[in-house]
Design a protein around this motif. Structure first.
Motif, PDB file in Angstrom:
ATOM      1  N   ALA A  94      13.272 -49.405  57.078  1.00  0.00           N
ATOM      2  CA  ALA A  94      12.707 -50.229  56.011  1.00  0.00           C
ATOM      3  C   ALA A  94      13.667 -51.354  55.634  1.00  0.00           C
ATOM      4  N   ALA A  95      14.942 -51.021  55.483  1.00  0.00           N
ATOM      5  CA  ALA A  95      15.937 -52.038  55.122  1.00  0.00           C
ATOM      6  C   ALA A  95      16.017 -53.116  56.198  1.00  0.00           C
ATOM      7  N   ASP A  96      15.987 -52.702  57.458  1.00  0.00           N
ATOM      8  CA  ASP A  96      16.041 -53.655  58.562  1.00  0.00           C
ATOM      9  C   ASP A  96      14.807 -54.569  58.550  1.00  0.00           C
ATOM     10  N   ALA A  97      13.630 -53.967  58.387  1.00  0.00           N
ATOM     11  CA  ALA A  97      12.384 -54.742  58.372  1.00  0.00           C
ATOM     12  C   ALA A  97      12.360 -55.724  57.197  1.00  0.00           C
ATOM     13  N   MET A  98      12.773 -55.264  56.017  1.00  0.00           N
ATOM     14  CA  MET A  98      12.760 -56.142  54.841  1.00  0.00           C
ATOM     15  C   MET A  98      13.769 -57.276  54.983  1.00  0.00           C
ATOM     16  N   ASN A  99      14.916 -57.005  55.589  1.00  0.00           N
ATOM     17  CA  ASN A  99      15.898 -58.076  55.830  1.00  0.00           C
ATOM     18  C   ASN A  99      15.345 -59.131  56.771  1.00  0.00           C
ATOM     19  N   ARG A 100      14.643 -58.701  57.827  1.00  0.00           N
ATOM     20  CA  ARG A 100      14.046 -59.668  58.767  1.00  0.00           C
ATOM     21  C   ARG A 100      13.012 -60.540  58.057  1.00  0.00           C
TER      22      ARG A 100
END
Length: 195
Positions: free
Chosen positions: A65-71
């Motif tokens: 989730a953190a990776d997706a939201m950062n992208r």
């Protein structure tokens, strides 16, 4: 101090391995043995660093989730404020809602997590946070494109796309981005008119 850093590196390696397995094969692919093998660590490390398999799954989902939201944040930050053609706008929204180069397995896994909330209620908060983040990103891109909308309209767009993605997964071959692009071209002027 060194052992603490080493322990945190091992824990993060297990989380990253679990996230990879989840992306490739869904929640059911996350098993102690598979995670340890993928991380190159002893099997016992999964129970040493995580209280349960559910704890590991939640940590992997948080990582994803953190990776997706950062992208998404990076993509939105790069969108200048100006009017744009419907096709350019739709391409931006497809990037947020589907992702660039995201395969059908990874996308199916993302939606599986939404459906798994009934069996894994600890994932609910993560999914609710991701959905709110996505809806805010939709609203921001539309506003930066001269099409400000109420939250309910951005929420409707997100829900329509979710349904389209689930439907497109069944197509042979699946064309997730194409299906979403076609849907958005059909509805964007009704839900987010210019001006």
């Amino acid at each position: 101090m060194t052992s603490t850093r080493k322990g945190e590196r091992r824990r993060q390696a297990l989380i990253a391995a679990a996230a990879e397995l989840m992306r490739e094969g869904g929640l059911e692919a996350v098993r102690h043995r598979g995670v340890a093998q993928r991380a190159g660590l002893p099997l016992a490390s999964t129970t040493y660093y995580f209280s349960s398999l559910d704890d590991l799954v939640v940590s992997a989902a948080e990582f994803e989730a953190a990776d997706a939201m950062n992208r998404v944040d990076e993509l939105v930050a790069g969108v200048p404020k100006r009017a744009r053609s419907i096709h350019t706008l739709v391409d931006l929204l497809v990037d947020v809602l589907v992702g660039r180069g995201v395969g059908s397995d990874a996308l199916a896994s993302r939606y599986e997590q939404n459906l798994a909330i009934a069996r894994h209620p600890e994932l609910r908060e993560i999914q609710v946070r991701m959905r709110a983040h996505t809806i805010a990103a939709i609203s921001e891109i539309l506003a930066r494109s001269g099409r400000p909308v109420r939250e309910s309209r951005a929420r409707a767009l997100e829900a329509m796309v979710a349904g389209a993605v689930l439907s497109a997964v069944l197509d042979e071959p699946p064309d997730l981005a194409g299906t979403v692009r076609s849907l958005l071209c059909d509805v964007i002027d009704q839900l987010a008119p210019p001006g």
